[in-house]
Design a protein around this motif. Structure first.
Motif, PDB file in Angstrom:
ATOM      1  N   SER A  40       0.981  -1.235   0.124  1.00  0.00           N
ATOM      2  CA  SER A  40       0.021   0.014   0.069  1.00  0.00           C
ATOM      3  C   SER A  40       0.809   1.545  -0.052  1.00  0.00           C
ATOM      4  O   SER A  40       0.446   2.285  -0.505  1.00  0.00           O
ATOM      5  CB  SER A  40      -0.894   0.160   1.279  1.00  0.00           C
ATOM      6  OG  SER A  40      -0.153   0.116   2.526  1.00  0.00           O
ATOM      7  N   HIS A  41       1.969   1.387   0.746  1.00  0.00           N
ATOM      8  CA  HIS A  41       3.004   2.356   0.893  1.00  0.00           C
ATOM      9  C   HIS A  41       4.244   1.972   0.646  1.00  0.00           C
ATOM     10  O   HIS A  41       4.771   0.697   1.366  1.00  0.00           O
ATOM     11  CB  HIS A  41       2.701   3.187   2.191  1.00  0.00           C
ATOM     12  CG  HIS A  41       1.393   3.589   2.356  1.00  0.00           C
ATOM     13  ND1 HIS A  41       0.099   2.871   2.542  1.00  0.00           N
ATOM     14  CD2 HIS A  41       0.791   4.926   2.485  1.00  0.00           C
ATOM     15  CE1 HIS A  41      -0.770   3.601   2.791  1.00  0.00           C
ATOM     16  NE2 HIS A  41      -0.402   4.829   2.524  1.00  0.00           N
ATOM     17  N   VAL A  74       4.360   3.040  -8.489  1.00  0.00           N
ATOM     18  CA  VAL A  74       3.517   4.261  -8.225  1.00  0.00           C
ATOM     19  C   VAL A  74       2.390   3.697  -9.125  1.00  0.00           C
ATOM     20  O   VAL A  74       1.232   3.646  -8.754  1.00  0.00           O
ATOM     21  CB  VAL A  74       4.043   5.423  -8.544  1.00  0.00           C
ATOM     22  CG1 VAL A  74       3.023   6.576  -8.728  1.00  0.00           C
ATOM     23  CG2 VAL A  74       5.037   5.929  -7.753  1.00  0.00           C
ATOM     24  N   CYS A  78       0.531   1.781  -5.436  1.00  0.00           N
ATOM     25  CA  CYS A  78       1.450   2.048  -4.287  1.00  0.00           C
ATOM     26  C   CYS A  78       1.748   3.590  -3.913  1.00  0.00           C
ATOM     27  O   CYS A  78       2.229   4.006  -5.097  1.00  0.00           O
ATOM     28  CB  CYS A  78       2.691   1.122  -4.348  1.00  0.00           C
ATOM     29  SG  CYS A  78       3.666   1.464  -2.737  1.00  0.00           S
ATOM     30  N   GLU A  79       1.495   4.011  -2.621  1.00  0.00           N
ATOM     31  CA  GLU A  79       1.557   5.457  -2.383  1.00  0.00           C
ATOM     32  C   GLU A  79       3.145   5.206  -2.042  1.00  0.00           C
ATOM     33  O   GLU A  79       3.663   4.759  -1.157  1.00  0.00           O
ATOM     34  CB  GLU A  79       0.834   5.610  -1.335  1.00  0.00           C
ATOM     35  CG  GLU A  79       0.791   7.228  -1.037  1.00  0.00           C
ATOM     36  CD  GLU A  79      -0.276   7.722   0.046  1.00  0.00           C
ATOM     37  OE1 GLU A  79       0.026   8.533   0.814  1.00  0.00           O
ATOM     38  OE2 GLU A  79      -1.257   7.306  -0.197  1.00  0.00           O
ATOM     39  N   HIS A  81       6.696   7.716  -1.170  1.00  0.00           N
ATOM     40  CA  HIS A  81       7.303   9.082  -0.515  1.00  0.00           C
ATOM     41  C   HIS A  81       8.751   8.905  -0.137  1.00  0.00           C
ATOM     42  O   HIS A  81       9.243   7.776   0.047  1.00  0.00           O
ATOM     43  CB  HIS A  81       6.265   9.211   0.780  1.00  0.00           C
ATOM     44  CG  HIS A  81       5.122   9.450   0.715  1.00  0.00           C
ATOM     45  ND1 HIS A  81       4.412  10.508   0.526  1.00  0.00           N
ATOM     46  CD2 HIS A  81       4.057   8.496   0.719  1.00  0.00           C
ATOM     47  CE1 HIS A  81       3.046  10.468   0.543  1.00  0.00           C
ATOM     48  NE2 HIS A  81       3.058   9.054   0.600  1.00  0.00           N
ATOM     49  N   GLN A 102       6.074  11.457  -3.969  1.00  0.00           N
ATOM     50  CA  GLN A 102       6.330  12.693  -3.361  1.00  0.00           C
ATOM     51  C   GLN A 102       7.325  12.948  -2.353  1.00  0.00           C
ATOM     52  O   GLN A 102       7.811  11.973  -1.872  1.00  0.00           O
ATOM     53  CB  GLN A 102       4.893  12.601  -2.457  1.00  0.00           C
ATOM     54  CG  GLN A 102       3.714  12.907  -3.220  1.00  0.00           C
ATOM     55  CD  GLN A 102       3.577  13.647  -4.294  1.00  0.00           C
ATOM     56  OE1 GLN A 102       3.725  14.882  -4.278  1.00  0.00           O
ATOM     57  NE2 GLN A 102       3.238  13.116  -5.634  1.00  0.00           N
TER      58      GLN A 102
END
Length: 239
Positions: A40-41, A74, A78-79, A81, A102
């Motif tokens: 998810s991340h 991405v 999937c997020e 950072h 990001q």
């Protein structure tokens, strides 16, 4: 059941000190490909690169395969950072605009019902006082503009030279883990978070503190590790 989230810190791509894991950028890319569609991340908690600086029309070609892997991650949903580290704080808009990744100095995310605070961890220890002053100087718009006037190849050579020497100084510095735990405890209370994730000191661990949990994914130079969050809990995986 929600997908797991993954946190990685201090890969320091672009430098290979004695004893460093060979081919670790390839290993990182393989990991990104492995979690595609299964995460998810992903948060890269600072110092992904030994040095990063964005020119208007120049991107370091040595990392193109990594850029592609991040973009595909991405696109899989999937997020992703990236946190600014003390080695790679001079990001521009390439990561968010081109890759969909990001960039942040600090960040709070809601993951699996938990509020998670992220920060690289530089400037936290009392011994980092000199660094805090230097960081402000280097980050001044005028100084960034002056560095941009240097040819990229020459700029990278200067950065590697400075990085090698600062690394030698850092190796002799004693790390007081309690300074980081005290800071993390304070952050949890101040930001109303359950978990604080940081890097910088290269020590992998999960520590229960008064207001929640402080955790560090460690580093990827000698002993690559990943902090995995699953069902609201943290697990430290070595690769």
């Amino acid at each position: 059941m929600s997908l797991p989230a993954y946190f990685i810190s201090d890969v320091h791509l672009g430098v290979n000190p004695p004893g460093a894991l060979p081919g670790r950028e390839k290993k990182l890319i393989q990991f990104l490909e492995f979690i595609r569609g299964k995460a998810s991340h992903l948060v890269l908690v600072g110092d992904l690169f030994e040095f990063w600086y964005e020119y208007r029309d120049y991107v370091n070609r040595n990392h193109f395969e990594l850029f592609f892997a991040l973009r595909e991650l991405v696109r899989s949903g999937c997020e992703v950072h990236v946190m600014q580290g003390n080695h790679d704080f001079a990001y521009g808009d390439f990561f968010p605009k081109t890759l969909g990744v990001q960039v942040h100095r600090s960040l709070v995310l809601e993951i699996q019902g938990k509020r998670v605070f992220f920060h690289h961890g530089d400037g936290v220890a009392k011994s980092d006082r000199g660094y805090r002053i230097m960081r402000r100087i280097l980050d001044l718009p005028l100084n960034r503009w002056l560095f941009r006037q240097i040819h990229p190849d020459r700029g990278m050579a200067i950065a590697r030279f400075v990085g090698r020497n600062s690394r030698k100084l850092g190796e002799s510095r004693e790390i007081n883990i309690n300074e980081y735990l005290d800071w993390g405890t304070s952050v949890l209370k101040r930001r109303n978070c359950d978990i604080c994730v940081h890097g910088h000191h290269h020590i992998a661990g999960i520590w229960n503190v008064k207001n929640g949990v402080v955790a560090s994914p460690g580093e990827w130079i000698w002993k690559p590790a990943v902090l995995r969050m699953e069902e609201g809990g943290l697990i430290l995986d070595t690769l």
